[in-house]
Scaffold this motif. Structure first.
Motif, short mmCIF file in Angstrom:
data_model
loop_
_atom_site.label_atom_id
_atom_site.label_comp_id
_atom_site.label_asym_id
_atom_site.label_seq_id
_atom_site.Cartn_x
_atom_site.Cartn_y
_atom_site.Cartn_z
N THR A 9 -20.86 68.85 46.08
CA THR A 9 -21.66 67.69 46.50
C THR A 9 -22.12 66.89 45.29
O THR A 9 -22.08 65.65 45.29
CB THR A 9 -22.88 68.16 47.30
OG1 THR A 9 -22.44 68.90 48.45
CG2 THR A 9 -23.72 66.98 47.76
N TRP A 10 -22.56 67.58 44.24
CA TRP A 10 -23.01 66.91 43.01
C TRP A 10 -21.87 66.08 42.42
O TRP A 10 -22.07 64.92 42.03
CB TRP A 10 -23.49 67.96 42.02
CG TRP A 10 -24.01 67.39 40.73
CD1 TRP A 10 -23.28 66.92 39.67
CD2 TRP A 10 -25.38 67.22 40.36
NE1 TRP A 10 -24.10 66.48 38.67
CE2 TRP A 10 -25.41 66.65 39.06
CE3 TRP A 10 -26.59 67.50 40.99
CZ2 TRP A 10 -26.59 66.37 38.39
CZ3 TRP A 10 -27.77 67.22 40.32
CH2 TRP A 10 -27.77 66.66 39.04
N ASN A 65 -21.22 63.02 44.56
CA ASN A 65 -22.30 62.03 44.42
C ASN A 65 -22.27 61.36 43.06
O ASN A 65 -22.60 60.18 42.93
CB ASN A 65 -23.65 62.70 44.64
CG ASN A 65 -23.91 63.03 46.09
OD1 ASN A 65 -23.30 62.44 46.99
ND2 ASN A 65 -24.78 63.99 46.34
N LYS A 98 -20.31 58.35 42.99
CA LYS A 98 -20.98 57.20 43.59
C LYS A 98 -22.04 56.63 42.64
O LYS A 98 -22.22 55.43 42.54
CB LYS A 98 -21.64 57.61 44.90
CG LYS A 98 -20.67 58.15 45.94
CD LYS A 98 -21.41 58.65 47.17
CE LYS A 98 -20.45 59.27 48.18
NZ LYS A 98 -21.18 59.82 49.36
N TRP A 99 -22.75 57.54 41.94
CA TRP A 99 -23.81 57.09 41.04
C TRP A 99 -23.25 56.27 39.88
O TRP A 99 -23.91 55.37 39.37
CB TRP A 99 -24.56 58.30 40.47
CG TRP A 99 -25.25 59.12 41.51
CD1 TRP A 99 -25.74 58.69 42.71
CD2 TRP A 99 -25.52 60.53 41.46
NE1 TRP A 99 -26.28 59.73 43.41
CE2 TRP A 99 -26.17 60.87 42.68
CE3 TRP A 99 -25.29 61.53 40.52
CZ2 TRP A 99 -26.58 62.17 42.96
CZ3 TRP A 99 -25.69 62.82 40.80
CH2 TRP A 99 -26.33 63.13 42.00
#
Length: 213
Positions: free
Chosen positions: A203-204, A207, A210-211
């Motif tokens: 998940t990290w 994400n 996306k960040w």
């Protein structure tokens, strides 16, 4: 080759609910899997490598594989046009880990935890744990403790196993964030209701993409 020692799982409900034959297959898969818990899922190869001295029907092996998958103990996946399996939450701690089979796709891990009998993600963590004896060092390492009781050093040691898979930069940022302590000395990840390190790393990683956009 490391010598794997099976821990006591006589009080494990997922394992206890297995047929005797499926439990035998699971035991032999643990002996054969690579350091990341992956192995062949081709019934013909399993018959040859896991039961070399027995006359087992391939249809039986196929049925036992499906039983293990339905119980949330393994995940079946395809890679390089071949069938493979992964023993979930294998949790081995080796200073030098070697991958002998294609890595299980991230989406397969996530989908499995969402699909297994309508269970929560926490229940996707099988109750099969493995102790590992590293022959060349003559030492035995122990699987991770309950995440509520694990120390910062043990958390750091566990994350080292994922550097090859996720990269040093991601693992370092992940560790720095989740190991932050509150005023009572409890780390951030220990405040979670459930914890599965690899799923959190996936998940990290997703994400972070996306960040950085």
């Amino acid at each position: 080759m490391p010598q794997r020692i099976l821990r006591d799982w006589t009080d494990s409900e997922p394992v206890d609910n297995l047929s005797f034959q499926a439990e035998v297959l699971l035991t032999r898969l643990i002996m054969k899997a690579d350091d990341f818990g992956s192995y062949h899922a081709n019934p013909k190869l399993l018959n040859a490598f896991c039961f070399p001295l027995k006359n087992i029907r391939e249809t039986d092996i196929t049925r036992w594989l499906q039983e293990l998958a339905s119980s949330g103990l393994i995940v079946l996946y395809d890679a390089e046009n071949k069938p493979f399996l992964n023993i979930l939450n294998f949790n081995q701690r080796l200073r030098s880990m070697k991958r002998c089979f294609p890595q299980i796709p991230e989406n397969v891990i996530i989908e499995n935890c969402q699909q297994v009998a309508g269970k929560s993600r926490a229940s996707c963590q099988p109750e099969v744990e493995v102790e590992v004896e590293v022959e060349e060092e003559g030492k035995r390492t122990i699987p991770p403790l309950n995440f509520k009781k694990i120390t910062k050093e043990e958390f750091h040691l566990e994350l080292k196993n994922y550097v090859e898979e996720f990269g040093k930069d991601i693992v370092t940022k992940f560790f720095n964030y989740w190991s932050e302590k509150d005023t009572k000395g409890k780390m951030k990840f220990q405040k979670q209701d459930t914890w599965e390190t690899k799923l959190r790393l996936i998940t990290w990683k997703n994400n972070e993409g996306k960040w950085n956009k």
